[in-house]
Design a protein around this motif. Sequence first.
Motif, short mmCIF file in Angstrom:
data_model
loop_
_atom_site.label_atom_id
_atom_site.label_comp_id
_atom_site.label_asym_id
_atom_site.label_seq_id
_atom_site.Cartn_x
_atom_site.Cartn_y
_atom_site.Cartn_z
N UNK A 26 0.81 -1.22 0.00
CA UNK A 26 0.00 0.00 0.00
C UNK A 26 0.84 1.26 0.00
N UNK A 27 1.69 1.42 -1.02
CA UNK A 27 2.49 2.65 -1.05
C UNK A 27 1.92 3.64 -2.07
N UNK A 28 2.06 4.92 -1.73
CA UNK A 28 1.67 6.00 -2.61
C UNK A 28 2.83 6.97 -2.69
N UNK A 43 -0.46 -6.73 12.35
CA UNK A 43 -1.08 -5.47 11.90
C UNK A 43 -0.36 -4.25 12.45
N UNK A 44 0.39 -4.42 13.55
CA UNK A 44 1.03 -3.26 14.17
C UNK A 44 2.24 -2.79 13.34
N UNK A 57 -1.96 -1.38 18.81
CA UNK A 57 -2.76 -0.76 17.75
C UNK A 57 -2.18 -1.06 16.38
N UNK A 58 -3.03 -0.96 15.33
CA UNK A 58 -2.49 -1.20 13.98
C UNK A 58 -1.51 -0.11 13.58
N UNK A 59 -0.74 -0.40 12.55
CA UNK A 59 0.23 0.54 11.99
C UNK A 59 -0.47 1.88 11.74
N UNK A 60 0.04 2.99 12.27
CA UNK A 60 -0.67 4.27 12.09
C UNK A 60 -0.60 4.77 10.64
N UNK A 61 -1.47 5.74 10.35
CA UNK A 61 -1.45 6.39 9.04
C UNK A 61 -0.29 7.38 8.96
N UNK A 62 0.01 7.85 7.74
CA UNK A 62 0.99 8.93 7.57
C UNK A 62 0.35 10.24 8.03
N UNK A 63 1.01 10.96 8.93
CA UNK A 63 0.45 12.23 9.43
C UNK A 63 1.47 13.34 9.24
N UNK A 64 0.98 14.58 9.01
CA UNK A 64 1.92 15.69 8.79
C UNK A 64 2.71 16.05 10.05
N UNK A 79 4.79 11.47 8.45
CA UNK A 79 5.43 10.37 9.16
C UNK A 79 4.37 9.40 9.71
N UNK A 80 4.72 8.13 9.69
CA UNK A 80 3.80 7.07 10.14
C UNK A 80 4.26 6.58 11.51
N UNK A 81 3.93 7.36 12.57
CA UNK A 81 4.41 6.98 13.90
C UNK A 81 3.53 7.62 14.98
N UNK A 82 3.03 6.81 15.93
CA UNK A 82 2.20 7.35 17.01
C UNK A 82 2.94 8.35 17.87
#
Length: 336
Positions: free
Chosen positions: A32-34, A292-293, A310-317, A325-328
Amino acid sequence: MCEAGPRGRMLEVEDLYTEFKIDQGIVHAVNGISYAVDEREIVGMVGESGCGKTVSQLSVMQLIRRPGRIAGGKVWFEGVNLLEYRPNSPEMRAIRGGKISMIFQEPMTSLNPTLTIGRQITESLELHLGMNKKEARARAIELLDQVGIPSAASRLDDYPHQFSGGMRQRVMIAIGVACEPKMVIADEPTTALDCTTQAQLLELMLATIDRCQGALVLVTHNLGVVARYAQRLYIMYAGKIVEEGRCRDIFYRPSHPYTIGLLNSVPRLDEAKGKRLVPIWGTPPNLIDPPARCAFYPRCPERTERCRVEPWPELKPVEGEGHLVRCYMREGGRGA
Ligand SMILES: Nc1ncnc2c1ncn2[C@@H]1O[C@H](COP(=O)(O)OP(=O)(O)O)[C@@H](O)[C@H]1O
Ligand SMILES: [Mg+2]
């Protein structure tokens, strides 16, 4: 590289999935890369070995072979989703080598040992640009000359084994830019060579691509190498993008613990000599049935209980234009 004028979007990869079905299960190589590449832009794709860099690029070119398959996503190029074309369709063949070319990791295996160097260049000039034999031959000499092959005219009828490793890589660059592609994908183009030759060849490749006004996707495991050339970076881990943004933001304000680990493991030009390089502890995960994490969890120095359950987070600004970045641990701003 500097140039004038606005740049349009050239390539847009949307939620791409590529997997390999093997006896042990399904390898989720690209998960699932963009990503996007603008005209004449240099984009770096970085990550340790096995994180899906090559498979993602081969997917864009529709060069994935069994037991692999593209399981989802879109590859927009000049307004068309390339994945709607069959891999062997005339349209896809016109794209490959014509509009998008790929310079591979292994020049020994990607040059055809049974064809002369000249033929390998003229073939694509005749096929994609409709040149006749004489025109193609003259252009091939010009190209070999541009990539620094001495007495190019007399080397045209040599075979790949008559060239040294560095010279073969030069030939690969000549073939890669022969048809003045809109975009070149260079997959670890210089990894097999010594440091000095690597730097020279990268400079040569950039100048050659710049001359034909192409965009470049530079794929490498070495963040130090791309940082010098790329405008934007995508950091890949376990088949996903974990951080993306302008090169300077990622270099000076790395946000994902994996990116920070990568930076600590390569020499940096802006730091004092003799700084101890720290490799990232552990190895990249198995891509068969991953949990899933966050896949970096087992190696992460900053992990928390939330990352485990928790599952792998989304990319957030985070701070910086287009810096995601994709990190809680980074939610709600840097270091929050
Ligand atoms: N033909 C194949 N069959 C099975 N697994 C594959 C195949 N090609 C690649 N893979 C797997 O896909 C993952 C990503 O590989 P790759 O894209 O080559 O990584 P990178 O280029 O980042 O080093 C790896 O786990 C690799 O083992
Ligand atoms: Mg690779």
